[in-house]
Design an enzyme around this catalytic site. Structure first.
Site, short mmCIF file in Angstrom:
data_model
loop_
_atom_site.label_atom_id
_atom_site.label_comp_id
_atom_site.label_asym_id
_atom_site.label_seq_id
_atom_site.Cartn_x
_atom_site.Cartn_y
_atom_site.Cartn_z
N GLU A 1 46.82 26.68 53.36
CA GLU A 1 46.45 26.26 51.56
C GLU A 1 47.70 25.28 51.66
O GLU A 1 48.52 25.72 51.83
CB GLU A 1 46.69 27.75 51.27
CG GLU A 1 45.06 28.53 51.24
CD GLU A 1 44.73 29.96 50.72
OE1 GLU A 1 45.96 30.57 49.38
OE2 GLU A 1 44.39 30.55 51.52
N ARG B 1 41.10 36.44 54.11
CA ARG B 1 42.30 35.21 54.60
C ARG B 1 41.58 34.13 55.59
O ARG B 1 40.64 34.58 56.10
CB ARG B 1 43.72 36.28 55.78
CG ARG B 1 44.52 36.61 54.91
CD ARG B 1 45.15 35.69 54.29
NE ARG B 1 46.30 35.78 53.77
CZ ARG B 1 46.03 36.35 52.36
NH1 ARG B 1 45.31 36.52 51.11
NH2 ARG B 1 47.81 37.55 52.10
N HIS C 1 42.17 30.00 46.93
CA HIS C 1 42.73 31.20 46.36
C HIS C 1 42.73 32.19 44.57
O HIS C 1 44.29 32.10 44.59
CB HIS C 1 44.23 30.98 46.47
CG HIS C 1 44.84 31.92 47.83
ND1 HIS C 1 45.24 32.39 48.99
CD2 HIS C 1 44.67 33.89 47.35
CE1 HIS C 1 45.75 33.71 49.57
NE2 HIS C 1 44.83 34.51 48.45
C1 MLT Z 1 47.05 39.19 48.48
O1 MLT Z 1 47.46 38.93 49.53
O2 MLT Z 1 48.44 39.94 47.63
C2 MLT Z 1 46.38 38.11 47.61
O3 MLT Z 1 46.30 37.58 48.77
C3 MLT Z 1 46.67 37.38 46.78
C4 MLT Z 1 48.37 36.23 47.22
O4 MLT Z 1 48.48 35.84 48.33
O5 MLT Z 1 49.25 36.18 46.66
#
Ligand code: MLT
Length: 321
Positions: free
Chosen positions: A262, A233, A281
């Protein structure tokens, strides 16, 4: 009785199939909804399946009086107001294992890209230059990788890094030491991990303790010339401090997949720096992981709405009421 499941983001069609074939469930899957449309659409939703792009905050939960469950197709639930959900008896569930391998592979990819200047070399050749000297890299073999957060993803990275003949150390105050020992990964104090790591890969949740943990103070305690990888993060890093350290050479390079906001603002201090590799991401964005997390999320919702069975609950206090 029929339950309405709203899927206000793009999740894999297999998940929609599971919901559609479950008697007692009606599904609406309009794809990614803008905020105003989302707030309207939740009015009669019994459950939501979301990805990280949907913010399930107190306002949204308040606009959804029938809401019983939120399933996160992914790991992080920082886009869900867990307190507001608990107060309204909405169970929040996630799919913690589904994107482990994709995220680990992306982190290793970032580490290689950073070490060998792969994006910069690609870009320079695309622009017509043949510049081999500017992009001399470093090997991973023999280097120390420090992993902050040795959970599922951290562990998958550890074994992959060991295959590259790196020595792996970690900091994780929550992991039973026997698990780290079985992986042959010494669990150390955070300062020792900072001091010894040539590469530091972050895999921690954002909490009061970890928010901004990579800052001027912690960077000063790192080995000079360390490289930092963040596919967890963005809020774990103080971007201005890292930019300063990249400028001074205290940090040799950074590879980032995540940002505090983001998409990040165009004047983000780390985007576009010559010694930074960045992706938008993408760590969990593989067809493999997206199928797995979507199917798991759909099954969680079906089991909860139809059988009252909750799994992977992120706000366990909700079950006590
Ligand atoms: C998660 O938390 O699973 C990953 O960062 C991927 C997403 O955000 O979908």
């Amino acid at each position: 009785m029929t339950f309405h499941v709203l899927v206000p983001d793009n999740v894999h069609q297999k998940a929609i199939g599971i919901l559609e074939s479950s008697a007692g469930i009606r599904v609406t899957a309009p794809g990614k909804l803008e905020r105003a449309a989302l707030l309207k659409s939740v009015a009669d939703a019994d459950a939501l399946i979301i990805r990280s792009g949907v913010t399930a905050d107190a306002e949204l939960i308040e606009k959804a009086p029938q809401l019983k469950a939120i399933a996160r197709a992914g790991v992080g639930v920082d886009n869900v107001d867990l307190d507001a959900a608990t107060a309204r008896a909405v169970v929040v569930m996630n799919t913690p294992g589904g994107n482990t391998i994709s995220t680990a592979e992306h982190s290793i990819g970032l580490m290689l890209a950073l070490s060998r200047h792969i994006p910069q070399g690609h870009q320079s050749l695309a622009e017509g230059r043949w510049d081999r000297k500017a992009f001399t890299g470093v090997e991973l073999k023999g280097k120390t990788l420090g992993i902050v957060g040795l959970g599922r993803i951290g562990q998958a990275i550890a074994s992959r890094a060991q295959a590259f003949e790196m020595s792996v150390i970690a900091h994780d105050p929550y992991l039973p030491p026997a698990i780290a020992a079985a992986l042959d990964v010494p669990l150390l104090a955070l300062d020792e991990v900072y001091a010894r790591s040539d590469y530091l890969s972050l895999h921690a949740l954002v909490t009061i303790e970890t928010r901004g943990m990579i800052n001027a103070d912690s960077i000063a305690r790192m080995k000079r010339g360390a490289r930092i990888i963040n596919a967890a993060r963005g809020a774990l890093i103080n971007s201005a401090d890292l930019a300063a350290a990249l400028g001074s050479g205290q940090v040799a390079g950074a590879a980032l997949d995540v940002y505090e906001q983001e998409p990040p603002p165009t004047d983000h201090p780390l985007i576009g720096l010559p010694n930074v590799v960045h992706t938008p991401h993408l760590a969990a964005s593989t067809s493999d992981a997206q199928v797995t997390v979507a199917v798991e999320a759909a099954q969680l919702v079906v089991d909860y709405l139809l059988e009252g069975v909750a799994a992977n609950v992120c706000n366990p206090a909700v079950l006590e009421s």
